[in-house]
Design an enzyme around this catalytic site. Structure first.
Site, PDB file in Angstrom:
ATOM      1  N   SER A 698      79.734  69.258 -10.123  1.00  0.00           N
ATOM      2  CA  SER A 698      79.228  68.565 -11.304  1.00  0.00           C
ATOM      3  C   SER A 698      77.859  69.046 -11.760  1.00  0.00           C
ATOM      4  O   SER A 698      77.342  68.567 -12.764  1.00  0.00           O
ATOM      5  CB  SER A 698      79.196  67.054 -11.049  1.00  0.00           C
ATOM      6  OG  SER A 698      78.169  66.747 -10.155  1.00  0.00           O
ATOM      7  N   LYS A 741      75.594  57.513 -11.369  1.00  0.00           N
ATOM      8  CA  LYS A 741      74.698  58.510 -11.939  1.00  0.00           C
ATOM      9  C   LYS A 741      73.851  57.917 -13.062  1.00  0.00           C
ATOM     10  O   LYS A 741      72.654  58.189 -13.165  1.00  0.00           O
ATOM     11  CB  LYS A 741      75.507  59.707 -12.455  1.00  0.00           C
ATOM     12  CG  LYS A 741      76.050  60.566 -11.320  1.00  0.00           C
ATOM     13  CD  LYS A 741      76.909  61.687 -11.827  1.00  0.00           C
ATOM     14  CE  LYS A 741      77.317  62.605 -10.674  1.00  0.00           C
ATOM     15  NZ  LYS A 741      78.256  63.642 -11.104  1.00  0.00           N
TER      16      LYS A 741
END
Ligand SMILES: Nc1ncnc2c1ncn2[C@@H]1O[C@H](COP(=O)(O)OP(=O)(O)OP(=O)(O)O)[C@@H](O)[C@H]1O
Ligand SMILES: [Mg+2]
Length: 798
Positions: A698, A741
């Site tokens: 990611s 996140k």
């Protein structure tokens, strides 16, 4: 293999004594580890081809010499491999065997080989007979003879496998040399070398001396052996005696209507077992063991082992339960009392309880709370127990390697114990506690067995009604236990285990939620714990709590927050104690005064680090919640090493650096980069906080942005963070852990986030408006979108 111990016949009935004086040249039979003395009879097994040929050529009634080998291992000995002194023998009989033959020989005289005359087909040598001179009988010699005889007597008497007749026979031998030979042949402890020495000793006086020395050693040894033997017997009869005495004692006590202490002990155990409420099958088993116990001597270790076992059986909560009928409304109140929010979790728990209320025997899935440290997993478990009015037990699975820790050790040695499940049951004293199995994601596994499979048996409603602990070795019904498991991350949990669990996520709290939790739960609790009651009032300001959250903690949960609040309370309490001026209101300034300078300056750090080109901010998902990740790109003259990556990057992350670089090189023209730069410089990508291993795809777009920023000299937009996987063509692919996140970005002072277009659904579903707050989220499809938001338009002028 036949024994080569000599068969002793002191006066052989030799019907056909050969004429010996004339013998000059004889065949020589080599033998291993065997010495045959004159007058002795000995069967020798013969197997080697040369030896077989010799005996065949000769037949019985032949006379040959035997010479023993220097090395028993030699298979075809040459003359030089044989002792010179040997024995002249007469062959009485030859018996064919499966392998080779057995030759019955009688020793006639000592000989010395003078010279070998043939080696094929077997050895032949010229020999000299060695004369035997009988000495004059002196008193000293007679004394020696007596001495030898009595020592021999002693040895024979102590050795169970020597016939007593040997001694009598020895007493009848008048020649000194013969006597020495006879004893040497008969003494079992004598080595081959010692016998050969005796054979070579021609002075008969000296020979008897030698035998005397060897006998003395043997006599001592046999003395010792028989002493040990009799000691063992003594002990045996001692314990046998005790046994009889004890039996007699029992009989007498029975007669008198008394029973001894151990009997009383057994009776007490019986009462306990009767009262334990065991299922019939288990009870039968227990009573059988008890009966066995009453027959074992209380002194024996087995008694202790069995007794401990009976204690365990008697003290387990076979049919004792704590649970009241479930009252869902009351449970809801209690859950709210203990924890703020967590609506989804609480609802799920209440659903579960409602079904149990309607159908108490329900076999439900196992709840598994997953989330970062300090978000309330363990304390929620406690709260559930309280809401149900049940006992609570916690078992940490972290680092468990051994199946036996869960399932126990077999009852084979004194120290063995049941496993953690049964131990905890005994501790709680009921069969329906709330069992929290903490950290199932940290279960180990090694050669001692797989604890996960044992755990599976514990948790599986199909199997756990008859859970069998190795130590107990009888089934225990675990189906009334409410199992709750916790984990920081889902991935390491074995699939089979995960299948049986209902996963409940506790992702972490926003600043707003943390503040509310502080006021409702943490501050009151810490005040009480630190002795700040109504007489010593203390108020926390909202801005002070937020200051602690932002500047003194960086976490998804509230554990450190609670600790820092506790620190403030403690310092305030200390002031009271020291009689200094009291603090009654906590402001941000007071916080800094009491806790010292702030530990974290999230937004300032972000801005500071991205102030040069080549640094981009990524968002990572970690077991402790989300976190921000700085990615640095640099270049240096050279060009021989190509791409260097540092910072403990996992293989997937390394591949995404490669992919990012490929995309950058494919697009040099678009972004005005001189392609020559790749020929004459090395590119370096570094992810600081290097001690922590990192992996996953990611960070792909962040890598590309860092590289592009470094190569174009355009700075990354301040306070912007991004996450997304990159393809070689510059597409942005979706990633996981969106909620964590976003929360991490907010904690760290990020104001703008780039997320893959396809992750928009996660934001809509998993995050509430206030959790996002004023963060600007932009959804991107391609690298061109990313660059548009992430890089400042113009390069920094150096
Ligand atoms: N929603 C909440 N409301 C009130 N208190 C909370 C809440 N969440 C957590 N806490 C408090 O935070 C502290 C830490 O929680 P807990 O020990 O349950 O963490 P955990 O999730 O089990 O963490 P770990 O994974 O490290 O074991 C506890 O004192 C708990 O009461
Ligand atoms: Mg915990």
């Amino acid at each position: 293999m036949l024994s080569e111990e000599p068969i002793i016949l002191p006066e052989p009935e030799n019907e056909n004594p050969p004429e010996l004086e004339a013998v000059e040249e004889v065949p020589i039979l080599p033998v291993r580890d065997t010495v045959l003395f004159p007058h002795a009879l000995l069967p020798i097994s013969v197997g080697r081809p040369a030896s077989v040929a010799l005996i065949k050529a000769l037949g019985k009634n032949g006379t040959i010499g035997i010479a023993s080998q220097l090395e028993a291992g030699q298979d075809s000995p040459a003359p030089a491999d044989l002792h010179q002194v040997g024995t002249l023998i007469f062959v009485h009989k030859v018996v064919a065997m499966k392998e080779g033959m057995l030759v019955f020989c009688e020793g006639i005289a000592r000989i010395r080989t003078l010279e070998y005359t043939a080696t094929e087909p077997f050895l032949k040598a010229r020999i000299e007979r060695l004369p035997e001179v009988e000495p004059e009988v002196t008193p000293a010699l007679e004394a020696l003879r007596q001495n030898v005889l009595s020592a021999f007597h002693q040895v024979v008497a102590n050795a169970p496998n020597l016939s007593d007749e040997l001694h009598a026979t020895a007493g009848n031998i008048s020649e000194i040399g013969h006597l020495a030979d006879f004893i040497s042949g008969a003494l079992p402890g004598m080595s081959h070398v010692e016998r050969q020495n005796i054979l070579e000793e021609l002075d008969v006086n000296a020979r008897l001396e030698q035998v005397n020395v060897l006998l003395a050693r043997e006599a001592e040894l046999s003395e010792l052996r028989s002493k040990i033997q009799s000691q063992v017997q003594g002990q045996l009869s001692q314990s046998q005696r005790e046994f009889y005495l004890r039996e007699q004692l029992k009989a007498i006590q029975k007669e008198l209507g008394e029973s001894d202490e151990s009997q009383q002990d057994v009776e007490e155990l019986r009462e306990k077992l009767e009262a334990a409420g065991m299922p019939d099958e288990v009870k039968t088993e227990a009573m059988k063991e008890l009966k066995r116990l009453s027959r074992i001597s209380p002194m024996s270790p087995e008694y202790t082992v069995t007794r401990t076992y009976m204690e365990w059986m008697a003290s387990l909560p076979w049919s004792k339960s704590s649970g009241e009928a479930v009252n869902v409304a009351r449970a809801a109140e209690i859950l709210d009392e203990d924890h703020y929010d967590l609506e989804k979790v609480k609802n799920r728990i209440l659903d579960y309880l409602a079904v149990r209320q309607l159908k108490p025997t329900m076999k439900g899935p196992i709840l598994c709370f997953v989330g970062p440290p300090g978000v309330g997993k363990t304390s929620l478990g406690r709260s559930i127990a309280r809401a149900l009015g049940r006992k609570f037990a916690r078992i940490s699975m972290g680092g468990m390697h051994d199946e036996a820790e869960i399932r126990g050790h077999r009852r084979t040695y004194i120290g063995s114990l049941p496993g953690q499940i049964v131990q905890s049951l005994r501790r709680t004293g009921v069969n329906d506690p709330v069992f929290m199995l903490d950290e199932v994601d940290k279960l180990g596994r090694d050669f001692r067995g797989d604890p996960a499979s044992a755990l599976l048996e514990v948790l599986d409603p199909e199997q756990n009604a008859t859970f069998r602990d190795n130590y107990l070795d009888v089934p225990f019904d675990l189906s009334r236990v409410l199992f709750i498991t916790t984990a920081n991350v889902l991935d390491p949990i074995p699939d089979a285990l995960r299948d049986r669990m209902e996963i409940i996520d506790l992702p972490g709290y926003t600043e707003q939620e943390k503040a509310i939790i502080s006021f409702r739960y943490l501050i009151p609790r810490q005040k009480t714990e630190n002795g700040l009651d109504e007489t010593r009032p203390l108020e926390f300001g909202d801005d002070a709590v937020r200051h602690i959250i932002r500047r003194y903690t960086r976490e998804a949960g509230v554990r450190n927050l609670e600790r820092e609040i506790g620190n403030v309370c403690r310092k305030v309490a200390r002031r009271y104690a020291e009689g200094k001026q009291a603090i009654s209101a906590v402001t941000p300034e007071i916080v800094e005064e009491l806790l010292g300078a702030p530990k974290f300056r999230a937004d300032a750090e972000l801005a500071e680090r991205t102030s040069r080109p080549g640094v981009a901010v990524g968002l990572a998902w970690t077991p402790v919640g989300g976190d921000v990740l700085f990615i640095e790109a640099g270049k240096m003259p050279g060009g021989s090493k190509g791409l260097i990556m540092t910072g403990q990057l996992g293989s997937v992350m390394q591949e995404s650096v490669q992919a990012a670089l490929t995309w950058v090189r494919a697009n040099t023209e678009t972004y005005g980069i001189d392609p020559e730069v790749f020929k004459n410089s090395d590119i370096h990508v570094h992810v600081p906080a290097g001690a922590i291993p990192k992996d996953g795809p990611s960070a792909g777009i962040t890598m590309a942005v860092a590289l592009l920023s470094m190569l174009t000299g355009r700075r990354v937009t301040p306070n912007l963070a991004m996450t997304g996987e990159i393809t070689l063509t510059g597409q942005v692919l979706p990633i996981g852990g969106v909620k964590e996140k976003v929360l991490a970005a907010k904690r760290n002072g990020v104001t703008e986030i780039l997320l893959p277009h396809e992750n928009e659904v996660n934001v809509k579903e998993d995050l509430q408006r206030e959790q996002i707050g004023d963060i600007q989220i932009r959804y991107v499809k391609t690298m061109d979108d990313v660059v548009q938001y992430a890089l400042e338009p113009a390069p920094v002028v150096a």
